[in-house]
Design a protein around this motif. Sequence first.
Motif, mmCIF file in Angstrom:
data_model
loop_
_atom_site.group_PDB
_atom_site.id
_atom_site.type_symbol
_atom_site.label_atom_id
_atom_site.label_comp_id
_atom_site.label_asym_id
_atom_site.label_seq_id
_atom_site.Cartn_x
_atom_site.Cartn_y
_atom_site.Cartn_z
ATOM 1 N N PHE A 15 60.833 58.105 132.393
ATOM 2 C CA PHE A 15 62.203 58.591 132.547
ATOM 3 C C PHE A 15 62.264 60.113 132.500
ATOM 4 C CE2 PHE A 15 63.365 54.314 130.570
ATOM 5 C CZ PHE A 15 63.515 53.729 131.809
ATOM 6 N N ARG A 16 61.407 60.710 131.699
ATOM 7 C CA ARG A 16 61.387 62.174 131.625
ATOM 8 C C ARG A 16 61.041 62.774 132.984
ATOM 9 N NH1 ARG A 16 57.100 65.206 127.790
ATOM 10 N NH2 ARG A 16 55.712 64.365 129.389
ATOM 11 N N GLN A 17 60.012 62.236 133.630
ATOM 12 C CA GLN A 17 59.624 62.762 134.938
ATOM 13 C C GLN A 17 60.681 62.463 135.992
ATOM 14 O OE1 GLN A 17 55.599 62.378 136.306
ATOM 15 N NE2 GLN A 17 56.220 62.001 138.416
ATOM 16 N N LEU A 18 61.223 61.245 135.960
ATOM 17 C CA LEU A 18 62.214 60.848 136.957
ATOM 18 C C LEU A 18 63.439 61.756 136.914
ATOM 19 C CD1 LEU A 18 63.157 58.810 139.103
ATOM 20 C CD2 LEU A 18 64.008 57.375 137.247
ATOM 21 N N LEU A 19 63.985 61.964 135.735
ATOM 22 C CA LEU A 19 65.174 62.803 135.605
ATOM 23 C C LEU A 19 64.875 64.254 135.953
ATOM 24 C CD1 LEU A 19 66.681 61.304 132.323
ATOM 25 C CD2 LEU A 19 67.630 61.118 134.633
ATOM 26 N N SER A 20 63.705 64.720 135.568
ATOM 27 C CA SER A 20 63.326 66.100 135.868
ATOM 28 C C SER A 20 63.230 66.320 137.373
ATOM 29 C CB SER A 20 61.994 66.424 135.191
ATOM 30 O OG SER A 20 61.605 67.753 135.467
ATOM 31 N N GLU A 21 62.621 65.379 138.078
ATOM 32 C CA GLU A 21 62.479 65.521 139.530
ATOM 33 C C GLU A 21 63.813 65.385 140.250
ATOM 34 O OE1 GLU A 21 59.194 64.168 141.807
ATOM 35 O OE2 GLU A 21 58.153 63.393 140.049
ATOM 36 N N LEU A 22 64.774 64.722 139.617
ATOM 37 C CA LEU A 22 66.106 64.608 140.206
ATOM 38 C C LEU A 22 66.971 65.839 139.910
ATOM 39 C CD1 LEU A 22 66.898 60.844 139.511
ATOM 40 C CD2 LEU A 22 66.550 61.913 141.753
ATOM 41 N N GLY A 23 66.390 66.812 139.224
ATOM 42 C CA GLY A 23 67.092 68.067 138.985
ATOM 43 C C GLY A 23 67.842 68.152 137.678
ATOM 44 N N HIS A 24 67.620 67.201 136.788
ATOM 45 C CA HIS A 24 68.298 67.211 135.492
ATOM 46 C C HIS A 24 67.352 67.718 134.402
ATOM 47 C CE1 HIS A 24 71.537 64.908 137.310
ATOM 48 N NE2 HIS A 24 70.641 64.054 137.774
ATOM 49 N N GLU A 25 67.928 68.028 133.265
ATOM 50 C CA GLU A 25 67.119 68.370 132.098
ATOM 51 C C GLU A 25 67.043 67.130 131.208
ATOM 52 O OE1 GLU A 25 67.030 71.269 128.158
ATOM 53 O OE2 GLU A 25 68.452 71.688 129.788
ATOM 54 N N PRO A 26 65.892 66.456 131.195
ATOM 55 C CA PRO A 26 65.798 65.243 130.371
ATOM 56 C C PRO A 26 65.749 65.583 128.890
ATOM 57 C CG PRO A 26 63.679 65.736 131.383
ATOM 58 C CD PRO A 26 64.656 66.736 131.930
ATOM 59 N N ILE A 27 66.590 64.929 128.122
ATOM 60 C CA ILE A 27 66.567 65.072 126.667
ATOM 61 C C ILE A 27 65.905 63.809 126.113
ATOM 62 C CG2 ILE A 27 67.915 65.396 124.571
ATOM 63 C CD1 ILE A 27 68.028 67.767 126.491
ATOM 64 N N VAL A 28 64.620 63.911 125.834
ATOM 65 C CA VAL A 28 63.887 62.752 125.328
ATOM 66 C C VAL A 28 64.260 62.545 123.864
ATOM 67 C CG1 VAL A 28 61.623 61.728 124.928
ATOM 68 C CG2 VAL A 28 61.994 63.216 126.919
ATOM 69 N N PRO A 29 64.855 61.412 123.539
ATOM 70 C CA PRO A 29 65.208 61.187 122.129
ATOM 71 C C PRO A 29 63.949 61.078 121.285
ATOM 72 C CG PRO A 29 65.521 59.181 123.415
ATOM 73 C CD PRO A 29 65.195 60.265 124.392
ATOM 74 N N PRO A 30 64.008 61.492 120.036
ATOM 75 C CA PRO A 30 62.833 61.349 119.174
ATOM 76 C C PRO A 30 62.429 59.887 119.043
ATOM 77 C CG PRO A 30 64.498 62.756 118.148
ATOM 78 C CD PRO A 30 65.142 62.120 119.338
ATOM 79 N N ARG A 31 61.157 59.666 118.787
ATOM 80 C CA ARG A 31 60.698 58.297 118.532
ATOM 81 C C ARG A 31 61.500 57.723 117.363
ATOM 82 N NH1 ARG A 31 54.351 57.233 117.920
ATOM 83 N NH2 ARG A 31 54.542 57.862 120.110
ATOM 84 N N PRO A 32 62.007 56.500 117.492
ATOM 85 C CA PRO A 32 62.844 55.939 116.421
ATOM 86 C C PRO A 32 62.139 55.916 115.073
ATOM 87 C CG PRO A 32 63.018 54.600 118.402
ATOM 88 C CD PRO A 32 61.921 55.587 118.655
ATOM 89 N N THR A 33 62.890 56.274 114.056
ATOM 90 C CA THR A 33 62.399 56.276 112.681
ATOM 91 C C THR A 33 63.476 55.656 111.792
ATOM 92 O OG1 THR A 33 63.367 58.441 112.212
ATOM 93 C CG2 THR A 33 61.098 58.411 113.075
ATOM 94 N N LYS A 34 63.213 55.642 110.503
ATOM 95 C CA LYS A 34 64.224 55.138 109.567
ATOM 96 C C LYS A 34 65.498 55.977 109.654
ATOM 97 C CE LYS A 34 64.911 53.739 104.754
ATOM 98 N NZ LYS A 34 66.250 54.347 104.640
ATOM 99 N N ARG A 35 65.346 57.265 109.898
ATOM 100 C CA ARG A 35 66.522 58.129 110.048
ATOM 101 C C ARG A 35 67.369 57.669 111.231
ATOM 102 N NH1 ARG A 35 67.861 62.910 113.031
ATOM 103 N NH2 ARG A 35 69.265 64.297 111.861
ATOM 104 N N THR A 36 66.712 57.320 112.334
ATOM 105 C CA THR A 36 67.419 56.829 113.519
ATOM 106 C C THR A 36 68.222 55.586 113.183
ATOM 107 O OG1 THR A 36 65.484 57.559 114.798
ATOM 108 C CG2 THR A 36 67.140 56.241 115.952
ATOM 109 N N LEU A 37 67.558 54.645 112.521
ATOM 110 C CA LEU A 37 68.215 53.388 112.173
ATOM 111 C C LEU A 37 69.342 53.613 111.170
ATOM 112 C CD1 LEU A 37 68.421 50.350 112.379
ATOM 113 C CD2 LEU A 37 66.536 50.146 110.750
#
Length: 367
Positions: A15-37
């Motif tokens: 998804f990072r590459q796909l969005l980048s090539e479509l001209g967007h700035e991909p915001i990759v969410p951090p890997r889920p952790t206990k904080r995420t949950l």
Amino acid sequence: MRITFPYMGHSHWVFRQLLSELGHEPIVPPRPTKRTLDYGTRYAPEFACIPFKVLLGSYLEAIELGAEAVVTTGGVGPCRAGYYAPLHQRILADLGYDLDFIVLEPPLRNLKDFYRQLRKLFPPRIGIGKLLGILSRAWVKLNAIDYLERLSHQIRPRELEPGRTTKVFEQCLELLGAATTVSEMKAAREEGRRLLAEIPVDREKELLKIGIIGEIYVVLEPFINHNVQILLEEMGVLADRSIYLADWVRGNALIPGEKDIKRAARPYLKELVGGHGLNSIGETVLYARRGFDGVVQLAPFACIPEIVAKSIIPAVSSILDIPVLTLFLDEQTGVAGIKTRLEAFVDLLWQKKRKGAGAQWKQVTLA
């Protein structure tokens, strides 16, 4: 546009590459952790399932990184996943975050609506040739990731140096992540295959074979399932996951697929129950036919489709003589409890294997 997306397994590389090539700035969410949950649990309805809570937490963490929009998928049938996006958007709005949600519904259900939503991601006046090139590169990368991950799962149960396969596979992901052209991706795939093939293994080691079935998000995201597949493999089990993202896209978004699964489930369940409920039945049947020693069903706590499947699986288990362990997962689930249950299940399967087919085995449910 700064766009984020659900974090699920290793798909963020694509998804990072796909969005980048479509001209967007991909915001990759951090890997889920206990904080995420914890984030998601704090603001989600109490009755919401764990994928809903983890996704909500991921969006909040992505907002901290500057996300302005979310691209995600919808759903069909009697499954609450189809309501995730509007509910997430409403909760975020109540918290003061005005994010645009681009929701991609299954194209085989409504191609016009799918294209209308997808079109929002395209840059103005993009040529069809360029667009197809962008999509094809994303597809090649996704398939390469799945190929190497499958290979790693075949090697890990036999590795002589514990943890080596996991480290090498992380290297493989970095190689593929850095590749931007099809030729680079193919070279990275081959280099990854070579690195994995060099891992010392015990080829004579006897292994149990266990299939992993269940709801797609809890099956694909290791944080939620507490690395069930790797835990099993470290116990000397060849753990075969029923869902890989490329296969799912191929059979649900590109062409009508999974006919063998639906056919296998038909004697036990003929109706669409939403989510992967029907798949869980069909895949259990197929694993039994392939001679697997057992099956682990992964399900979010209170997931209706998987509850329906669980109510039918004991009959499948009894008729086809294949033990099934059901694990319901929520924010209270801990890795120690999961590991203990898996160890007990594996011990029982070894006993059954060494004694030969004997007494009928019933489904075991552990929440």
